[in-house]
Design a protein around this motif. Structure first.
Motif, mmCIF file in Angstrom:
data_model
loop_
_atom_site.group_PDB
_atom_site.id
_atom_site.type_symbol
_atom_site.label_atom_id
_atom_site.label_comp_id
_atom_site.label_asym_id
_atom_site.label_seq_id
_atom_site.Cartn_x
_atom_site.Cartn_y
_atom_site.Cartn_z
ATOM 1 N N LEU A 16 15.122 -6.040 -5.929
ATOM 2 C CA LEU A 16 14.902 -4.692 -6.442
ATOM 3 C C LEU A 16 15.118 -3.617 -5.374
ATOM 4 N N TRP A 17 14.998 -3.996 -4.113
ATOM 5 C CA TRP A 17 15.153 -3.043 -3.005
ATOM 6 C C TRP A 17 16.551 -2.415 -3.014
ATOM 7 N N THR A 18 17.556 -3.237 -3.279
ATOM 8 C CA THR A 18 18.940 -2.751 -3.241
ATOM 9 C C THR A 18 19.559 -2.624 -4.631
ATOM 10 N N GLY A 19 18.789 -2.960 -5.663
ATOM 11 C CA GLY A 19 19.329 -2.892 -7.018
ATOM 12 C C GLY A 19 19.599 -1.460 -7.455
ATOM 13 N N ASN A 20 20.594 -1.293 -8.326
ATOM 14 C CA ASN A 20 20.851 0.047 -8.863
ATOM 15 C C ASN A 20 19.911 0.311 -10.039
ATOM 16 N N ALA A 21 19.849 1.560 -10.478
ATOM 17 C CA ALA A 21 18.888 1.967 -11.506
ATOM 18 C C ALA A 21 19.028 1.157 -12.793
ATOM 19 N N ASP A 22 20.232 0.734 -13.122
ATOM 20 C CA ASP A 22 20.457 -0.033 -14.351
ATOM 21 C C ASP A 22 19.820 -1.425 -14.302
ATOM 22 N N ASN A 23 19.632 -1.950 -13.091
ATOM 23 C CA ASN A 23 19.094 -3.298 -12.936
ATOM 24 C C ASN A 23 17.600 -3.328 -12.622
ATOM 25 N N ILE A 24 16.969 -2.179 -12.558
ATOM 26 C CA ILE A 24 15.550 -2.116 -12.216
ATOM 27 C C ILE A 24 14.759 -1.846 -13.494
ATOM 28 N N PRO A 25 13.831 -2.730 -13.820
ATOM 29 C CA PRO A 25 13.113 -2.583 -15.091
ATOM 30 C C PRO A 25 11.987 -1.545 -15.064
ATOM 31 N N PHE A 26 11.817 -0.853 -13.938
ATOM 32 C CA PHE A 26 10.728 0.103 -13.806
ATOM 33 C C PHE A 26 11.272 1.498 -13.527
ATOM 34 N N GLN A 27 10.642 2.499 -14.094
ATOM 35 C CA GLN A 27 11.000 3.879 -13.774
ATOM 36 C C GLN A 27 10.078 4.360 -12.668
ATOM 37 N N ASP A 28 10.629 4.844 -11.576
ATOM 38 C CA ASP A 28 9.852 5.362 -10.442
ATOM 39 C C ASP A 28 8.707 4.431 -10.053
ATOM 40 N N PRO A 29 8.993 3.263 -9.490
ATOM 41 C CA PRO A 29 7.925 2.308 -9.170
ATOM 42 C C PRO A 29 7.170 2.679 -7.878
ATOM 43 N N PHE A 30 6.502 3.836 -7.905
ATOM 44 C CA PHE A 30 5.747 4.279 -6.725
ATOM 45 C C PHE A 30 4.677 3.262 -6.336
ATOM 46 N N GLY A 61 -4.697 8.030 -7.993
ATOM 47 C CA GLY A 61 -3.297 7.761 -7.654
ATOM 48 C C GLY A 61 -3.197 6.438 -6.935
ATOM 49 N N SER A 62 -3.884 5.451 -7.435
ATOM 50 C CA SER A 62 -4.112 4.191 -6.727
ATOM 51 C C SER A 62 -2.846 3.408 -6.406
ATOM 52 N N GLY A 63 -1.810 3.527 -7.223
ATOM 53 C CA GLY A 63 -0.550 2.829 -6.932
ATOM 54 C C GLY A 63 -0.697 1.323 -6.938
ATOM 55 N N SER A 64 -0.640 0.718 -5.766
ATOM 56 C CA SER A 64 -0.767 -0.731 -5.639
ATOM 57 C C SER A 64 -2.218 -1.187 -5.676
ATOM 58 N N ILE A 84 -1.962 6.928 -13.569
ATOM 59 C CA ILE A 84 -1.473 7.218 -14.919
ATOM 60 C C ILE A 84 -0.266 6.363 -15.308
ATOM 61 N N ASP A 85 0.319 5.657 -14.363
ATOM 62 C CA ASP A 85 1.458 4.784 -14.656
ATOM 63 C C ASP A 85 0.939 3.450 -15.195
ATOM 64 N N PRO A 86 1.302 3.079 -16.428
ATOM 65 C CA PRO A 86 0.795 1.819 -16.983
ATOM 66 C C PRO A 86 1.255 0.585 -16.204
ATOM 67 N N VAL A 87 2.421 0.647 -15.571
ATOM 68 C CA VAL A 87 2.874 -0.489 -14.770
ATOM 69 C C VAL A 87 2.040 -0.593 -13.495
ATOM 70 N N ALA A 88 1.652 0.555 -12.939
ATOM 71 C CA ALA A 88 0.758 0.544 -11.776
ATOM 72 C C ALA A 88 -0.558 -0.131 -12.142
ATOM 73 N N ALA A 89 -1.066 0.132 -13.327
ATOM 74 C CA ALA A 89 -2.320 -0.502 -13.759
ATOM 75 C C ALA A 89 -2.195 -2.019 -13.734
ATOM 76 N N CYS A 106 -8.357 2.543 -14.584
ATOM 77 C CA CYS A 106 -8.356 3.649 -15.541
ATOM 78 C C CYS A 106 -6.994 4.339 -15.499
ATOM 79 N N LYS A 107 -6.356 4.492 -16.678
ATOM 80 C CA LYS A 107 -5.026 5.106 -16.752
ATOM 81 C C LYS A 107 -5.076 6.578 -17.154
ATOM 82 N N LYS A 108 -6.263 7.112 -17.389
ATOM 83 C CA LYS A 108 -6.415 8.510 -17.792
ATOM 84 C C LYS A 108 -6.202 9.423 -16.578
ATOM 85 N N ASN A 109 -5.607 10.587 -16.797
ATOM 86 C CA ASN A 109 -5.470 11.566 -15.714
ATOM 87 C C ASN A 109 -6.840 12.184 -15.464
ATOM 88 N N LEU A 110 -7.475 11.839 -14.356
ATOM 89 C CA LEU A 110 -8.826 12.300 -14.043
ATOM 90 C C LEU A 110 -8.861 13.567 -13.201
#
Length: 196
Positions: A16-30, A61-64, A84-89, A106-110
């Motif tokens: 995923l580090w070098t993959g292009n946007a079409d090959n990455i299943p996540f949007q903005d994986p912060f 903004g817990s991220g990981s 707020i990112d469900p994938v981050a959760a 918690c996925k709510k914007n606090l």
């Protein structure tokens, strides 16, 4: 900076580090990167576990989930990782399991909410632009008289340097590992600030 914490991340060894946007299943994986401010907050907590003991912690903004994991490992009474990112959760839950700690998610914007159930707030790398930083500071200022422990980690982004009042006291500075410097636009250190 925190070998005590294991994380699922995107690294140079991952496709995923070098993959292009079409090959990455996540949007903005912060959530898939261990940002320097979060590393600094986690390191500070692990080095000063007495700050977390008995606390009810909110990691915004817990991220990981690294800061939340550090708080739980350091004796927090309970910890909520907020993103707020469900994938981050999902990533937070996976990383918590990897570290054998129990963390609420918690996925709510606090930001802007009262957050009465927590007496400690952690923020890593959350002052990334001026508009959001102003919103964040307005929210945090409302807690000044409530004696909450609020820790903010950042490598020195412009939005942090533009804060005009004396609401932040620097409590720690850490040199970033070489790999973190390369990944973070040349920042060489990250600091932890206590919101006063």
């Amino acid at each position: 900076m925190t070998p005590e914490i294991k994380l699922h991340l995107i690294t140079p060894l991952c496709e995923l580090w070098t993959g292009n946007a079409d090959n990455i299943p996540f949007q903005d994986p912060f959530w898939a990167f261990y940002w320097p401010g979060g590393q600094a907050v986690a390191r500070y907590i692990l080095d000063n576990p007495q700050l977390m003991q008995g606390r009810r912690v909110l990691d915004v903004g817990s991220g990981s989930g690294a800061c939340a994991i550090a708080a739980m490992k350091s004796g927090a009474l309970n910890v909520t990782a907020n993103d707020i990112d469900p994938v981050a959760a999902t990533a937070i839950k996976m990383n918590a399991a990897l570290n054998a700690v129990n963390i609420d998610v918690c996925k709510k914007n606090l930001v802007g909410e009262s957050c009465d159930k927590w007496n400690c707030i952690l923020l890593g790398d959350m002052v990334y632009d001026a508009e959001f930083t102003a919103q964040l500071l307005k929210w945090l200022r409302a807690f000044r008289c409530q004696r909450r422990l609020i820790l903010l980690g950042d490598p020195g982004r412009q939005a942090l340097r533009d804060i005009e009042d004396n609401c932040l006291t620097k409590v720690a500075t850490y040199c970033l590992p070489k790999s973190a410097c390369l990944e973070n636009r040349g920042f060489t250190q990250a600091c932890v600030w206590r919101f006063m």
